[in-house]
Design an enzyme around this catalytic site. Sequence first.
Site, short mmCIF file in Angstrom:
data_model
loop_
_atom_site.label_atom_id
_atom_site.label_comp_id
_atom_site.label_asym_id
_atom_site.label_seq_id
_atom_site.Cartn_x
_atom_site.Cartn_y
_atom_site.Cartn_z
N ILE A 205 41.09 139.21 72.04
CA ILE A 205 40.30 138.85 71.06
C ILE A 205 39.56 137.41 71.35
O ILE A 205 40.49 136.29 71.43
CB ILE A 205 40.97 138.75 69.76
CG1 ILE A 205 41.43 140.17 69.23
CG2 ILE A 205 40.05 138.34 68.63
CD1 ILE A 205 40.56 141.19 68.83
N HIS A 206 38.46 137.25 71.43
CA HIS A 206 37.71 135.90 71.50
C HIS A 206 36.43 135.68 70.99
O HIS A 206 36.24 134.62 70.64
CB HIS A 206 37.87 135.36 72.97
CG HIS A 206 36.59 136.04 74.09
ND1 HIS A 206 36.71 137.02 74.29
CD2 HIS A 206 35.49 135.38 74.05
CE1 HIS A 206 35.75 137.42 75.03
NE2 HIS A 206 34.86 136.58 74.79
#
Length: 359
Positions: A205-206
């Site tokens: 997740i980014h």
Amino acid sequence: MKILTIIGARPQFIKAATVSRVIANNDNITEIIVHTGQHFDSNMSDVFFKEMGIPEPDYHLGIGGGNHGNQTGKMLIGIEEVLLKENPDLVLVYGDTNSTLAGALAACKLHIPIAHVEAGLRSFNKRMPEEINRILTDGVSDVLFTPTETANKNLSAEGVEEKRINLVGDVMYDAALYYGDFAELKSSILNEYELISKDFVLCTIHRAENTDDLNRLSDIFKNLEKVATKHRLILPLHPRTKAALENLKFNVLASNIVFVDPLGYIDMVMLEKHAKLIITDSGGVQKEAYFHKVPCITLRDETEWIELVQHGYNKLIKNFDTLLIEVEYSLKDVVFDNQMLYGNGDAADKIIEKLSSKM
Ligand code: UD1
Ligand code: UDP
């Protein structure tokens, strides 16, 4: 021919690695590499140069993080100076980051031809910084190297002349083929984290739209925790997400999720190949899931890699409360066939062939 390549963020090192290797074998092309410094931790940058044999950058601008205007503006100033000094025949940019846009903008103002690798992708969501970077970079690029038919259609719909568009396939597929077997020989990550092949879920997740909205981020991690109570879940933590989780006061040490620092490409490929499922908001990881025939769930409202959703290999999730149910469906239902959605693994060769023919 002198090609000046501009890179700066993790996915660009991976994309450029395959093309730089082809350039290195071509006596008629000299490559000058400019690293903007957008990504700077050694596990977000140096590791890829070492593992993937990318030549050391000729220029490192050391720009680092910052707000969009600040970061892109500093890059523009630094790149312009290098372009004036090197006077290349062509500037090569990759993907959709601020480094891509700065490189394209600096070059076009100096009337230097630009080639854009991974052109034509659209999410049709202009709130994404990457969407703005894509549209503007495509707008000023002379040669548009597209990875998919969808990208070609997007450019045609915007009125781009056919002669600028070159469908070559995806350089990330080239990398997946080249390093996939290598990872099996070199990586010990499964042992390191006591992971059993096809018995864990890999997650990344980014994306700004997920990390910058703390309600959304909290919702994502609440549901990832639920998945982690049923399935072993490993998550290499991007620095942006790490900072956002600290803001949220999310205690990674008390979590069921196995958090690890960002990984080099070889370990990452190994995890991708042996995961039973991937949950991500990354562009590159969605495709790598498919390259390695692993079902994927994408925590975004839309994707540029629409063909993966159309074929049922990837599922977009907007309501994060359904995540665990969707994980169970995907584990049961997704079947892979032998479609070649991203070319034949020779995109880098085709890119250099085309550029050489322009000399
Ligand atoms: C950027 C790209 C995104 C891409 C991602 C790949 C833009 C607008 N976004 O997002 O499209 O998917 O890279 O990973 O270009 N940081 C560190 N160490 C690092 C790198 C970053 O601490 O090595 C911190 C920075 O200080 C910054 C934050 O992470 O505060 C975000 O970095 P930035 O490069 O601005 O954006 P990404 O979220 O990485
Ligand atoms: N990647 C990696 N180590 C990690 C996470 C990702 O090597 O810890 C690789 C991944 O395999 C893919 C690329 O980085 O090749 C994707 O980059 P990222 O998700 O940062 O950006 P995006 O593709 O979304 O722009």
